[in-house]
Design a protein around this motif. Sequence first.
Motif, PDB file in Angstrom:
ATOM      1  N   PHE A 252      70.590  73.934  30.237  1.00  0.00           N
ATOM      2  CA  PHE A 252      71.037  75.151  30.920  1.00  0.00           C
ATOM      3  C   PHE A 252      70.780  76.359  30.027  1.00  0.00           C
ATOM      4  O   PHE A 252      70.883  76.274  28.802  1.00  0.00           O
ATOM      5  N   THR A 253      70.477  77.479  30.669  1.00  0.00           N
ATOM      6  CA  THR A 253      70.289  78.729  29.953  1.00  0.00           C
ATOM      7  C   THR A 253      71.053  79.830  30.660  1.00  0.00           C
ATOM      8  O   THR A 253      70.842  80.065  31.860  1.00  0.00           O
ATOM      9  N   ILE A 254      71.917  80.499  29.914  1.00  0.00           N
ATOM     10  CA  ILE A 254      72.669  81.615  30.464  1.00  0.00           C
ATOM     11  C   ILE A 254      72.050  82.926  29.974  1.00  0.00           C
ATOM     12  O   ILE A 254      71.570  83.014  28.842  1.00  0.00           O
ATOM     13  N   SER A 255      72.043  83.899  30.848  1.00  0.00           N
ATOM     14  CA  SER A 255      71.528  85.212  30.484  1.00  0.00           C
ATOM     15  C   SER A 255      72.289  86.265  31.268  1.00  0.00           C
ATOM     16  O   SER A 255      72.983  85.945  32.242  1.00  0.00           O
ATOM     17  N   ARG A 256      72.171  87.502  30.843  1.00  0.00           N
ATOM     18  CA  ARG A 256      72.837  88.577  31.561  1.00  0.00           C
ATOM     19  C   ARG A 256      72.004  89.849  31.482  1.00  0.00           C
ATOM     20  O   ARG A 256      71.272  90.056  30.523  1.00  0.00           O
ATOM     21  N   ASP A 257      72.137  90.646  32.508  1.00  0.00           N
ATOM     22  CA  ASP A 257      71.488  91.937  32.556  1.00  0.00           C
ATOM     23  C   ASP A 257      72.587  92.980  32.652  1.00  0.00           C
ATOM     24  O   ASP A 257      73.176  93.177  33.732  1.00  0.00           O
ATOM     25  N   ASN A 258      72.874  93.633  31.552  1.00  0.00           N
ATOM     26  CA  ASN A 258      73.976  94.596  31.523  1.00  0.00           C
ATOM     27  C   ASN A 258      73.675  95.837  32.360  1.00  0.00           C
ATOM     28  O   ASN A 258      74.592  96.541  32.775  1.00  0.00           O
ATOM     29  N   GLU A 259      72.399  96.113  32.588  1.00  0.00           N
ATOM     30  CA  GLU A 259      72.042  97.298  33.365  1.00  0.00           C
ATOM     31  C   GLU A 259      72.475  97.179  34.813  1.00  0.00           C
ATOM     32  O   GLU A 259      72.847  98.172  35.452  1.00  0.00           O
ATOM     33  N   ILE A 260      72.380  95.957  35.336  1.00  0.00           N
ATOM     34  CA  ILE A 260      72.745  95.759  36.741  1.00  0.00           C
ATOM     35  C   ILE A 260      73.971  94.857  36.883  1.00  0.00           C
ATOM     36  O   ILE A 260      74.295  94.422  37.990  1.00  0.00           O
ATOM     37  N   ASP A 261      74.636  94.581  35.761  1.00  0.00           N
ATOM     38  CA  ASP A 261      75.905  93.838  35.777  1.00  0.00           C
ATOM     39  C   ASP A 261      75.769  92.473  36.430  1.00  0.00           C
ATOM     40  O   ASP A 261      76.572  92.098  37.292  1.00  0.00           O
ATOM     41  N   GLU A 262      74.745  91.742  36.033  1.00  0.00           N
ATOM     42  CA  GLU A 262      74.561  90.401  36.566  1.00  0.00           C
ATOM     43  C   GLU A 262      74.465  89.386  35.426  1.00  0.00           C
ATOM     44  O   GLU A 262      73.973  89.688  34.346  1.00  0.00           O
ATOM     45  N   VAL A 263      74.913  88.197  35.714  1.00  0.00           N
ATOM     46  CA  VAL A 263      74.786  87.079  34.790  1.00  0.00           C
ATOM     47  C   VAL A 263      74.162  85.918  35.556  1.00  0.00           C
ATOM     48  O   VAL A 263      74.411  85.752  36.755  1.00  0.00           O
ATOM     49  N   TYR A 264      73.351  85.138  34.848  1.00  0.00           N
ATOM     50  CA  TYR A 264      72.579  84.078  35.480  1.00  0.00           C
ATOM     51  C   TYR A 264      72.787  82.769  34.730  1.00  0.00           C
ATOM     52  O   TYR A 264      73.061  82.753  33.529  1.00  0.00           O
ATOM     53  N   LEU A 265      72.601  81.683  35.466  1.00  0.00           N
ATOM     54  CA  LEU A 265      72.595  80.368  34.851  1.00  0.00           C
ATOM     55  C   LEU A 265      71.407  79.592  35.410  1.00  0.00           C
ATOM     56  O   LEU A 265      71.389  79.265  36.597  1.00  0.00           O
ATOM     57  N   GLN A 266      70.436  79.342  34.558  1.00  0.00           N
ATOM     58  CA  GLN A 266      69.291  78.529  34.916  1.00  0.00           C
ATOM     59  C   GLN A 266      69.597  77.088  34.509  1.00  0.00           C
ATOM     60  O   GLN A 266      69.874  76.835  33.336  1.00  0.00           O
ATOM     61  N   MET A 267      69.552  76.197  35.471  1.00  0.00           N
ATOM     62  CA  MET A 267      69.919  74.804  35.227  1.00  0.00           C
ATOM     63  C   MET A 267      68.700  73.918  35.455  1.00  0.00           C
ATOM     64  O   MET A 267      68.178  73.850  36.581  1.00  0.00           O
ATOM     65  N   ASN A 268      68.249  73.287  34.399  1.00  0.00           N
ATOM     66  CA  ASN A 268      67.096  72.392  34.464  1.00  0.00           C
ATOM     67  C   ASN A 268      67.520  70.965  34.166  1.00  0.00           C
ATOM     68  O   ASN A 268      68.609  70.726  33.630  1.00  0.00           O
ATOM     69  N   SER A 269      66.660  70.034  34.500  1.00  0.00           N
ATOM     70  CA  SER A 269      66.939  68.613  34.248  1.00  0.00           C
ATOM     71  C   SER A 269      68.329  68.231  34.729  1.00  0.00           C
ATOM     72  O   SER A 269      69.096  67.582  34.013  1.00  0.00           O
ATOM     73  N   LEU A 270      68.637  68.633  35.924  1.00  0.00           N
ATOM     74  CA  LEU A 270      69.977  68.405  36.464  1.00  0.00           C
ATOM     75  C   LEU A 270      70.277  66.929  36.636  1.00  0.00           C
ATOM     76  O   LEU A 270      69.383  66.122  36.944  1.00  0.00           O
ATOM     77  N   LYS A 271      71.537  66.593  36.446  1.00  0.00           N
ATOM     78  CA  LYS A 271      72.010  65.218  36.551  1.00  0.00           C
ATOM     79  C   LYS A 271      73.095  65.157  37.631  1.00  0.00           C
ATOM     80  O   LYS A 271      73.769  66.170  37.902  1.00  0.00           O
ATOM     81  N   PRO A 272      73.310  63.988  38.202  1.00  0.00           N
ATOM     82  CA  PRO A 272      74.377  63.874  39.203  1.00  0.00           C
ATOM     83  C   PRO A 272      75.736  64.332  38.669  1.00  0.00           C
ATOM     84  O   PRO A 272      76.549  64.881  39.425  1.00  0.00           O
TER      85      PRO A 272
END
Length: 122
Positions: free
Chosen positions: A67-87
Amino acid sequence: QVQLHESGGGSVRAGGSLSISCQASGYAYGREHMGWFRQAPGKEREWVAVISSRGMTFYIDSVKGRFTISRDNEIDEVYLQMNSLKPEDTAMYYCAAGTSAYNFKAGIGNSWGQGTQVTVSS
């Protein structure tokens, strides 16, 4: 008061990827740390990933490297990219915002979104 609204999520097979986003609004104070918790049926809510306003990130061990978390303070958003997901990643994912990293992880004083479902099938 901080308002949080999640988007994204859905269903995917094991090994797949999903991305979820969170739009924040309201007071800037109380958003120093933003991130994600999750709660699976019958289990307690747990923090997953958090990012400070300066970009420092923390992850629980079970998602490190996937998983990778990131945020864009300019537009007040936060993201979570989830790879290799497991049950076992299947859960309701909640966006959260808080002050200190310690309090955030403990769920103390956080603002919460309504949640978005992530389902991973085997």
